[in-house]
Design a protein around this motif. Structure first.
Motif, PDB file in Angstrom:
ATOM      1  N   UNK A  13      43.532 -30.472  17.963  1.00 43.31           N
ATOM      2  CA  UNK A  13      45.032 -30.504  17.389  1.00 43.31           C
ATOM      3  C   UNK A  13      45.379 -29.451  16.469  1.00 43.31           C
ATOM      4  N   UNK A  14      44.586 -29.391  15.652  1.00 43.16           N
ATOM      5  CA  UNK A  14      44.762 -28.401  14.525  1.00 43.16           C
ATOM      6  C   UNK A  14      44.749 -26.890  15.053  1.00 43.16           C
ATOM      7  N   UNK A  15      43.867 -26.652  16.010  1.00 41.87           N
ATOM      8  CA  UNK A  15      44.008 -25.278  16.817  1.00 41.87           C
ATOM      9  C   UNK A  15      45.330 -25.239  17.636  1.00 41.87           C
ATOM     10  N   UNK A  16      45.659 -26.203  18.268  1.00 39.29           N
ATOM     11  CA  UNK A  16      47.007 -26.045  19.068  1.00 39.29           C
ATOM     12  C   UNK A  16      48.308 -26.126  18.138  1.00 39.29           C
ATOM     13  N   UNK A  17      48.217 -26.738  17.251  1.00 35.48           N
ATOM     14  CA  UNK A  17      49.283 -26.543  16.014  1.00 35.48           C
ATOM     15  C   UNK A  17      49.426 -25.233  15.506  1.00 35.48           C
ATOM     16  N   UNK A  18      48.076 -24.456  15.468  1.00 37.77           N
ATOM     17  CA  UNK A  18      48.275 -23.272  14.661  1.00 37.77           C
ATOM     18  C   UNK A  18      48.681 -22.342  15.785  1.00 37.77           C
ATOM     19  N   UNK A  19      48.261 -22.413  16.987  1.00 39.58           N
ATOM     20  CA  UNK A  19      48.670 -21.568  18.012  1.00 39.58           C
ATOM     21  C   UNK A  19      50.262 -21.514  18.275  1.00 39.58           C
ATOM     22  N   UNK A  20      50.653 -22.772  18.547  1.00 36.10           N
ATOM     23  CA  UNK A  20      52.279 -23.089  18.405  1.00 36.10           C
ATOM     24  C   UNK A  20      52.894 -22.416  16.988  1.00 36.10           C
ATOM     25  N   UNK A  21      52.350 -22.412  16.283  1.00 35.34           N
ATOM     26  CA  UNK A  21      53.006 -22.019  15.064  1.00 35.34           C
ATOM     27  C   UNK A  21      53.246 -20.244  15.003  1.00 35.34           C
ATOM     28  N   UNK A  22      52.180 -19.793  15.740  1.00 35.78           N
ATOM     29  CA  UNK A  22      52.014 -18.329  15.653  1.00 35.78           C
ATOM     30  C   UNK A  22      53.039 -17.849  16.987  1.00 35.78           C
ATOM     31  N   UNK A  23      53.216 -18.593  17.830  1.00 37.36           N
ATOM     32  CA  UNK A  23      54.074 -18.261  18.821  1.00 37.36           C
ATOM     33  C   UNK A  23      55.480 -18.651  18.520  1.00 37.36           C
ATOM     34  N   UNK A  24      55.689 -19.530  17.571  1.00 34.30           N
ATOM     35  CA  UNK A  24      57.158 -19.618  17.233  1.00 34.30           C
ATOM     36  C   UNK A  24      57.593 -18.496  16.329  1.00 34.30           C
ATOM     37  N   UNK A  25      56.493 -18.168  15.385  1.00 31.03           N
ATOM     38  CA  UNK A  25      56.859 -17.035  14.602  1.00 31.03           C
ATOM     39  C   UNK A  25      57.154 -15.605  15.295  1.00 31.03           C
ATOM     40  N   UNK A  26      56.544 -15.360  16.502  1.00 33.80           N
ATOM     41  CA  UNK A  26      56.749 -14.187  17.313  1.00 33.80           C
ATOM     42  C   UNK A  26      58.178 -14.424  18.134  1.00 33.80           C
TER      43      UNK A  26
END
Length: 384
Positions: free
Chosen positions: A39-52
């Motif tokens: 769950x933490x890894x997915x949240x991190x990946x989604x945050x990076x995608x939103x930042x881009x």
């Protein structure tokens, strides 16, 4: 590399079996730990995608701010805001149930049998009892109560009932179409990148293509028929597969992704087939099954069963009578609400299915994290 391929296949098989054992009822602590880490890894990946995609995120937040202001500012527009709010959440509810019904994550929550089918059945029974579909709104769809105006016996038509439940059925069908996208995107990404995803259905699909000429059993020939129909006919082949109850439709999504069928060709045909054609077939089946005269015949047939018939017939008659009384009382009438064992069993079945679906999500995410660890081990061994 050819000599190592059998060893590699055997290792992948062992790793897959090891991941399948990571479930709550076998390894609860490990499963919960892996679930939270995934769950933490997915949240991190989604945050990076939103930042881009900051521009899209800012536009979305501005739109949300305008809608929030419109929602809270008083004015004559509030009646339209309340109406749109109610419709939006009602549609989102059925779309969400449709997605849950067809998405993977280890199991499918068959929401048609648990939610949409009973909803259509209750509207059908109410329409024949009230001789109308003009249920007051509110409280419908939260609670169905017969309208006050008098109607003539037998004035209700099949088309009126279909129209009454069309929105819910189409939204549920659209949700099932959205839920068919993961197999399509997985197979498409695998074909474009050349990677081999560790997905059992995709591996079965590739093995089926390799042994297409030697397939003899019925299941393999049925899968090949679906694959050939989708591949050769295109849009209309996908439409045909999506328009009928088809347990092999996941294979159609994998086929379209593998052969790089355009997204809108796949999704458009799936959406039309599931949300329009298939839903009308299912609606007709439920409405006809729960029409007044057929229900009465079914109850009488239950009573004709030797020895156990009368004992089984009684709870069904009590349930139908309770529903008729419920349809004719006012919300503040103070009519006592008795609980029938059929409704009690249905509620418990829904709770069990929902709990099992949640458990399957936890297990699936924990197994995804275990797969990450195994892939990391593979890459470290290759660099040595």
């Amino acid at each position: 590399s050819f000599a190592d391929s059998p060893l590699l296949s055997e290792r992948k098989r062992r790793d897959r079996e090891e991941r399948l054992n990571i479930v709550l009822w076998k390894q609860p602590l490990v499963t919960l730990q892996y679930f939270f880490l995934e769950t933490l890894i997915n949240l991190k990946e989604w945050t990076i995608k939103l930042w881009h995609r900051r521009s899209i995120l800012v536009s979305f937040l501005l739109t949300l701010a305008v809608l929030t202001a419109t929602y809270y500012i008083e004015g004559t527009h509030q009646q339209y805001v309340r109406y749109m709010e109610k419709k939006f959440f009602w549609c989102a509810y059925w779309v969400g149930l449709g997605i849950l019904s067809s998405v993977g994550l280890g199991t499918g929550l068959h929401t048609f049998l648990l939610y949409l089918g009973p909803h259509i059945a209750s509207v059908t029974l109410a329409a024949y009892e009230c001789n109308s579909v003009n249920f007051p709104e509110p409280p419908y769809p939260d609670q169905i109560i017969c309208p006050d105006e008098g109607t003539t016996e037998g004035s209700i038509s099949l088309w009126a009932i279909i129209s009454k439940v069309r929105l819910e059925a189409c939204m549920w069908g659209a949700g099932t179409a959205i839920g068919e996208l993961p197999p399509y995107f997985m197979a498409r990404a695998a074909r474009l990148s050349g990677a081999e995803p560790d997905d059992e259905e995709y591996q079965e699909f590739e093995e089926m293509l390799e042994h297409a000429e030697t397939a003899q059993d019925f299941a393999s020939r049925a899968k090949l028929a679906v694959q050939n129909l989708v591949q050769k006919v295109g849009f209309f082949g996908i439409l045909a597969c999506a328009s009928i109850p088809n347990p092999l439709f996941d294979l159609a999504g994998i086929t379209c992704g593998h052969f790089l069928v355009p997204f809108w060709t796949f999704f458009g045909a799936t959406l039309i087939g599931k949300a329009v054609i298939k839903m009308h077939i299912q609606k007709l089946f439920v409405i006809i099954t729960f029409s007044k005269h057929i229900v009465e015949q079914m109850v009488s047939l239950i009573g004709a069963i030797p020895s156990v018939g009368p004992s089984l017939q009684k709870p069904f008659q009590e349930y139908l009578e309770a529903q008729r009384i419920k349809l004719h009382h006012r919300a503040d009438g103070g009519v006592p609400q008795g609980e029938n064992w059929l409704s009690w069993m249905f509620e418990k079945l829904v709770i069990v299915m929902v709990c099992y679906f949640i458990l399957s999500i936890i297990n699936s995410m924990a197994q995804s994290y275990a797969k990450r660890l195994q892939q990391k081990m593979y890459s470290e061994e290759k660099t040595k």
